[in-house]
Structures are given as C-alpha cells and as structure tokens.
Design an enzyme around this catalytic site. Structure first.
Site, PDB file in Angstrom:
ATOM      1  N   ASP A  51     106.948  -1.825  60.821  1.00  0.00           N
ATOM      2  CA  ASP A  51     105.696  -1.964  60.076  1.00  0.00           C
ATOM      3  C   ASP A  51     105.291  -0.619  59.487  1.00  0.00           C
ATOM      4  O   ASP A  51     105.706   0.450  59.971  1.00  0.00           O
ATOM      5  CB  ASP A  51     104.574  -2.475  60.989  1.00  0.00           C
ATOM      6  CG  ASP A  51     104.842  -3.891  61.480  1.00  0.00           C
ATOM      7  OD1 ASP A  51     105.521  -4.643  60.759  1.00  0.00           O
ATOM      8  OD2 ASP A  51     104.363  -4.232  62.592  1.00  0.00           O
ATOM      9  N   HIS A  81     111.538  -2.513  56.264  1.00  0.00           N
ATOM     10  CA  HIS A  81     110.227  -3.111  56.517  1.00  0.00           C
ATOM     11  C   HIS A  81     110.350  -4.456  57.240  1.00  0.00           C
ATOM     12  O   HIS A  81     109.353  -4.992  57.742  1.00  0.00           O
ATOM     13  CB  HIS A  81     109.483  -3.301  55.187  1.00  0.00           C
ATOM     14  CG  HIS A  81     108.005  -3.191  55.312  1.00  0.00           C
ATOM     15  ND1 HIS A  81     107.338  -3.254  56.522  1.00  0.00           N
ATOM     16  CD2 HIS A  81     107.031  -3.022  54.371  1.00  0.00           C
ATOM     17  CE1 HIS A  81     106.032  -3.138  56.319  1.00  0.00           C
ATOM     18  NE2 HIS A  81     105.814  -2.991  55.028  1.00  0.00           N
TER      19      HIS A  81
END
Length: 427
Positions: free
Chosen positions: A402, A398
């Site tokens: 995204d 992450h």
C-alpha cells in the site's frame, strides 16, 4: 586418446547457452581445467574448461550457436602434437564452419578449404557480432570498434586487436597503424567519407533476458514510485571521520552502500510487505533480507545478492559489494551469486542521475533507487542553508504494498541516513 568437451551444468533451471567466444583455437595446447570457450547464459557468461591436458583437435560449434547442457562443443587429443593436430583440426574446423554458412544461405568468405584466415586488411561491414571479451575490452578502452582492423577469422575483432588499438591511442597513434596497411585504416574510417552507417548486432542472451524481465515487470505488476529527499551530511561526516580507521581495520573503504543497505534492513523489518513477493495467490514473506545490488557489467545490468544483510556489518557488506563490482567487470560472476534476492538497491547516482523511477526486479516487490548527491538550499530551523542532498526513489508493486507502507519504508530509510545512530539502536 580423444576426449569430448561438453557444455557443463550451468545452474538451476538453466538448460542452454550461446557460444560467445573461443578462448583457444584448434591446434592450441590446453592444460587441465583451462577454459577453452565462453558461454553466455540468461544471467552470466561462464567458461567451459578442458578436463584433460592436450591439444584442441576441433570445435563442433560456432560462435552464436545455441547449445544445451551436455552437448559436445570440442574434442581434445590428450598428449597430441601441436603442429600436426593444429593443421588437421584447423582444416576440419574451417570446412565445418563453411558448411554451416552454406546451409544458412549466408555469404561464405571462409568456404575455401585454404586454412589461412581472412586478411587483416579486410574492411568490416559493421554487422559483425562482438564476443563478450571483445565487447568488454572495447567499452573499457572507450574505442569505436568500427575503427579497429580485425585480425581474427573473416576480419573479426579479437581482444588483442582492441588492446593494441588502446595502446596506440594512449601513445598518440589513435588506431592500430602498425597492425595493417594505411589503406586499410582509411577504408575503415567512415567519418572521412561523410557516409551514414548503421550497425546491426544480435542481442546477447543476457540482454534478451533483461528485456523480457523488465517488460514482464511492467506488464504484470502495478508499479508506482514514491520519492523523498535525504540530507547526506551525517553520513558524509561519519565517513570522513572514520574512513582511515575503517580502512586500516577492515582493509576496505567505507562507502555509502553499506549505510543504505543497513537502513533498508531497518525499514524492511518494520514494513515486511516491501521484503515479500507474490507467488500465485499467496504472499511469501521473508524473515531475512537478501539485497540484490544492481551492478553495471559490460554485457548489461546484473544483480548479485548480499545474503543475510540484516546480520552483516558495514565492513562485510562493503567487501561483498566491492567483490561483486570487480567480478562483474571481469565477467566472473556465477549463477549462484545472482540467485534469489528479496529487495534491490540500484545506484544511478554513480552515473550522474538526479532522479529516476527504477523498475522492480521480479519476483521482488520493491526497489530503492539512489541518485547523485548535490548541494542544494534547504530550510533548517527556519534558516536557508546549503546541504548535500540526494533524491531517493522507492518503486513498488501496488498489488502487494500500500502507499502508506511504501512511504513509511522510504521515510525510515531517510531518517536512518540522516541520523545513523538509529541503525545502531534499531530505531
């Protein structure tokens, strides 16, 4: 003339290895380029060949020793006599190993200068380390190593012991009844005494590296997994329709991995972050797709790489995967086979997994997890129908990817599998 056998170059950034197994013994004849010892590295098991023909005079290392590239591991006498050299070398080898055991303050059953090995009937204590070849043979035969009597040095198991036990089991004998007295077989069967046992086996270098890398991925990456389900009807129908023609033309079966590899290439083209990785304070993007394919090997999970998958057709991808699987089982994958990789596909479905959260393969930023196909009720056009469904999982870093990008990438893969024509027209 005596020739020293040294640890060969093992690959980029690999400087040392562990002695896994002797493929020859002192006194054995050896041909040019014939392997004499198996070496375990961080990623693969490799074999060290003899550069000359002759007779092995001695080994200067023992199983389990850590050796650096260029270190001398054995001496071969060119044109030596097998019997004479073997007797002398065997005695020297045993004395050397006994000296090592004494220095380590460990029990030394081989400390006697007598050149004969320990009796085959010697019961095992459950703590012996299995060599890569023996471990692979035990796994393939589905045997319990504690029930097999070893005929190697100090009662160690050899590949031949396992093969004999497997044959005995197939013929209905169960163990190597003809290789040792019945008393020894009784001693090596803990189940009959009701005794609880433990076995301590030193982690192989490969397993240690796998552990460090996976834990490092959890520690350093912001891991998150997104899921989707996929209707496999179209792919199954395509395989059934074209499997015979495909096999006849390309001499390889049309599998599921080819579809998923091409679908992944489509997704990574639209979501380049999933095909990138972080290096320092920079993001490295790739205009190619090198897919690491997770393959189960006897010593642990390995990830050979399908290079330039975006340019390869189904047949070439399927052939690469089949070749990787065979060589992983045989233990003949090389360091070059596993070098690099920008994205990973792991198929836990072959083992029956319904759903999982795969861990990324550093420094990569994403991994696609495939699972088993099972018939489930789904709603299509307002009606409940039975379809062959598979859960898909995309784990990602992450820090770089995204949630929107991860979900989009997995959705593209799902849509391409449910409508394979999308892969043909790049949609």
């Amino acid at each position: 003339m005596a020739t020293e056998i040294k640890v060969p170059t093992l690959g980029e950034s690999v400087t040392e290895a562990t002695i896994g197994e002797f493929l020859k013994q002192p006194g054995d004849a050896v041909a040019v380029d014939e392997p004499i010892v198996s070496l375990e590295t961080d990623k693969v098991a490799v074999e060290a060949p003899s550069p000359v023909a002759g007779v092995i005079q001695e080994f200067r290392v023992a199983v389990g020793d850590t050796v650096e590239v260029g270190a001398v591991i054995a001496v071969v006498e060119e044109g030596g006599t097998v019997a004479a050299t073997g007797e002398e070398a065997g005695r020297a080898q045993q004395e050397r190993e006994a000296g090592k055991e004494e220095r380590a303050n460990a029990p030394a059953p081989s400390a006697s200068p007598a050149p004969s090995p320990a009796p085959a009937s010697q019961p095992k204590d459950g703590n012996q380390t299995l060599s890569p070849a023996v471990r692979r043979a035990v796994l393939e035969a589905g045997l319990d190593p504690s029930t097999i009597t070893g005929t190697g040095k100090d009662g160690r198991l050899t590949k031949e012991d396992v093969e004999t036990a497997a044959k005995a089991k197939k013929d209905g004998g169960g163990t190597i009844a003809d290789a040792a007295p019945a008393q020894a077989a009784t001693q090596s069967a803990p189940a009959s005494t009701g005794e609880r046992r433990e076995e301590r086996v030193k982690m192989t270098r490969m397993r240690q590296t796998i552990a460090k890398r996976l834990k490092g991925a959890q520690d350093n990456a912001a891991l998150l997994t997104t899921f989707n389900d996929c209707d496999m009807s179209a792919v199954i129908e395509a395989r059934e329709k074209y499997k015979d023609l495909f096999a006849k033309k390309h001499d390889i079966k049309l599998g599921f991995m080819g579809f998923f590899a091409k679908a992944a290439c489509l997704a990574l083209k639209d979501v380049p972050a999933a095909n990138a990785y972080i290096e320092g304070d920079e993001i490295v993007y790739h205009d190619y797709v090198d897919i690491s394919v997770a393959v189960s090997a006897p010593n642990g999970l390995v990830v050979p790489v399908i290079r330039d998958a975006q340019d390869k057709g189904f047949a070439r991808i399927e052939k690469d995967i089949a070749d990787f699987g065979k060589r992983a089982k045989d233990g003949t994958l090389t360091m070059e086979d596993m070098k690099g990789g920008t994205f990973t596909i792991s198929n836990g479905g072959v083992f029956g997994s319904l759903m999982s959260t795969p861990i990324i393969n550093p420094p990569q930023s994403a991994v696609l997890g495939l699972h088993r196909i099972e018939d489930r009720p789904v709603v299509v056009d307002g009606e409940i129908v039975i379809r062959p469904m598979m859960y898909l999982a995309l784990s990602y870093d992450h820090r770089l990817i995204d949630g929107r990008e991860a979900v989009t990438a997995l959705k593209i893969i799902k849509e391409a599998i449910e409508d394979p024509t999308r892969m043909l027209i790049d949609l």
